[in-house]
Design a protein around this motif. Sequence first.
Motif, PDB file in Angstrom:
ATOM      1  N   THR A  80       3.795 -14.120   2.930  1.00 19.01           N
ATOM      2  CA  THR A  80       3.674 -15.492   2.424  1.00 19.01           C
ATOM      3  C   THR A  80       2.458 -16.181   3.041  1.00 19.01           C
ATOM      4  O   THR A  80       1.758 -16.921   2.351  1.00 19.01           O
ATOM      5  CB  THR A  80       4.949 -16.324   2.665  1.00 19.01           C
ATOM      6  N   HIS A  81       2.185 -15.911   4.303  1.00 19.16           N
ATOM      7  CA  HIS A  81       0.991 -16.473   4.937  1.00 19.16           C
ATOM      8  C   HIS A  81      -0.255 -16.000   4.199  1.00 19.16           C
ATOM      9  O   HIS A  81      -1.151 -16.791   3.879  1.00 19.16           O
ATOM     10  CB  HIS A  81       0.915 -16.093   6.416  1.00 19.16           C
ATOM     11  N   GLU A  82      -0.320 -14.715   3.939  1.00 21.86           N
ATOM     12  CA  GLU A  82      -1.487 -14.155   3.246  1.00 21.86           C
ATOM     13  C   GLU A  82      -1.634 -14.768   1.852  1.00 21.86           C
ATOM     14  O   GLU A  82      -2.746 -15.102   1.433  1.00 21.86           O
ATOM     15  CB  GLU A  82      -1.359 -12.627   3.150  1.00 21.86           C
ATOM     16  N   MET A  83      -0.527 -14.922   1.154  1.00 17.07           N
ATOM     17  CA  MET A  83      -0.584 -15.494  -0.189  1.00 17.07           C
ATOM     18  C   MET A  83      -1.057 -16.949  -0.141  1.00 17.07           C
ATOM     19  O   MET A  83      -1.922 -17.340  -0.922  1.00 17.07           O
ATOM     20  CB  MET A  83       0.782 -15.373  -0.877  1.00 17.07           C
ATOM     21  N   PHE A  84      -0.518 -17.747   0.777  1.00 13.58           N
ATOM     22  CA  PHE A  84      -0.974 -19.132   0.902  1.00 13.58           C
ATOM     23  C   PHE A  84      -2.458 -19.184   1.271  1.00 13.58           C
ATOM     24  O   PHE A  84      -3.209 -19.996   0.749  1.00 13.58           O
ATOM     25  CB  PHE A  84      -0.141 -19.906   1.935  1.00 13.58           C
ATOM     26  N   ASN A 136       0.549  -2.463   6.610  1.00 13.71           N
ATOM     27  CA  ASN A 136      -0.836  -2.647   6.165  1.00 13.71           C
ATOM     28  C   ASN A 136      -1.048  -2.327   4.686  1.00 13.71           C
ATOM     29  O   ASN A 136      -1.925  -2.888   4.057  1.00 13.71           O
ATOM     30  CB  ASN A 136      -1.777  -1.798   7.018  1.00 13.71           C
ATOM     31  N   ARG A 137      -0.236  -1.416   4.132  1.00 11.50           N
ATOM     32  CA  ARG A 137      -0.412  -1.068   2.715  1.00 11.50           C
ATOM     33  C   ARG A 137      -0.142  -2.273   1.820  1.00 11.50           C
ATOM     34  O   ARG A 137      -0.913  -2.563   0.914  1.00 11.50           O
ATOM     35  CB  ARG A 137       0.500   0.086   2.318  1.00 11.50           C
ATOM     36  N   THR A 138       0.957  -2.950   2.068  1.00 10.92           N
ATOM     37  CA  THR A 138       1.300  -4.116   1.250  1.00 10.92           C
ATOM     38  C   THR A 138       0.225  -5.178   1.386  1.00 10.92           C
ATOM     39  O   THR A 138      -0.211  -5.768   0.393  1.00 10.92           O
ATOM     40  CB  THR A 138       2.671  -4.690   1.663  1.00 10.92           C
ATOM     41  N   LEU A 139      -0.220  -5.418   2.604  1.00  7.28           N
ATOM     42  CA  LEU A 139      -1.262  -6.418   2.837  1.00  7.28           C
ATOM     43  C   LEU A 139      -2.569  -6.017   2.157  1.00  7.28           C
ATOM     44  O   LEU A 139      -3.239  -6.858   1.555  1.00  7.28           O
ATOM     45  CB  LEU A 139      -1.476  -6.591   4.337  1.00  7.28           C
ATOM     46  N   LEU A 140      -2.917  -4.763   2.220  1.00  6.53           N
ATOM     47  CA  LEU A 140      -4.130  -4.267   1.562  1.00  6.53           C
ATOM     48  C   LEU A 140      -4.036  -4.448   0.045  1.00  6.53           C
ATOM     49  O   LEU A 140      -4.986  -4.914  -0.590  1.00  6.53           O
ATOM     50  CB  LEU A 140      -4.365  -2.800   1.909  1.00  6.53           C
ATOM     51  N   HIS A 141      -2.887  -4.106  -0.526  1.00  6.02           N
ATOM     52  CA  HIS A 141      -2.692  -4.284  -1.970  1.00  6.02           C
ATOM     53  C   HIS A 141      -2.798  -5.756  -2.349  1.00  6.02           C
ATOM     54  O   HIS A 141      -3.374  -6.093  -3.388  1.00  6.02           O
ATOM     55  CB  HIS A 141      -1.332  -3.736  -2.408  1.00  6.02           C
ATOM     56  N   LEU A 142      -2.262  -6.616  -1.505  1.00  9.07           N
ATOM     57  CA  LEU A 142      -2.312  -8.054  -1.756  1.00  9.07           C
ATOM     58  C   LEU A 142      -3.750  -8.569  -1.708  1.00  9.07           C
ATOM     59  O   LEU A 142      -4.175  -9.336  -2.574  1.00  9.07           O
ATOM     60  CB  LEU A 142      -1.441  -8.772  -0.718  1.00  9.07           C
ATOM     61  N   LYS A 143      -4.525  -8.103  -0.727  1.00  7.38           N
ATOM     62  CA  LYS A 143      -5.920  -8.532  -0.617  1.00  7.38           C
ATOM     63  C   LYS A 143      -6.738  -8.065  -1.824  1.00  7.38           C
ATOM     64  O   LYS A 143      -7.578  -8.810  -2.337  1.00  7.38           O
ATOM     65  CB  LYS A 143      -6.531  -8.006   0.685  1.00  7.38           C
TER      66      LYS A 143
END
Length: 186
Positions: A80-84, A136-143
């Motif tokens: 959620t932090h990354e999305m915001f 890290n995979r989820t975060l990478l996909h999100l980025k």
Amino acid sequence: MTSRCILQTTLLLYFSTMALAMSNDLLRSQLSSSSLECQELLLQLNGTTEYCLKDRINFEIPEEIEKSRQFQKEDIILITHEMFQKIFDIFRRNISRTGWNETTVENLLVKLHWQKEHLEIILEDVKEKENFTWDNRTLLHLKKYYLRIVQYLKAKEYSICAWTIVQAEICRNFFFLNILTDYLQN
């Protein structure tokens, strides 16, 4: 003496569990409220979609987010932090051609920034208290997902139609944010 120690330990565990549950409820409540306010602000921007249908694109939100698999509390906070953060970064871009109300956009940015800062504080606490490793995979996909949105805006030269499509996509993001936030109660 032993029974006194057991009683004290039991009470300590009970109260710490209650505090943790209350903090999860408070966090969930704050995230839900903030997401709803941001969504309402986005809807106030009044994008015109009729003549922009030809510009639609599937930005391919990461499957992990779309399927809303069960995440740990720490994962939810990080995601959620990354999305915001990314939504904040997108709406700080060139919106001059949109004709959107600048006050509404500014209010959206303030709300996004506040939530982002609030989550950063919580993330720091998580890092200090627990030995947590990020997925890290989820975060990478999100980025990569948000990079596709930014590249789309650039390719369309920040046109009003591009912004309208992005506005609709970001509204969809808040739907997923609400689903993720609901997992905090479990």
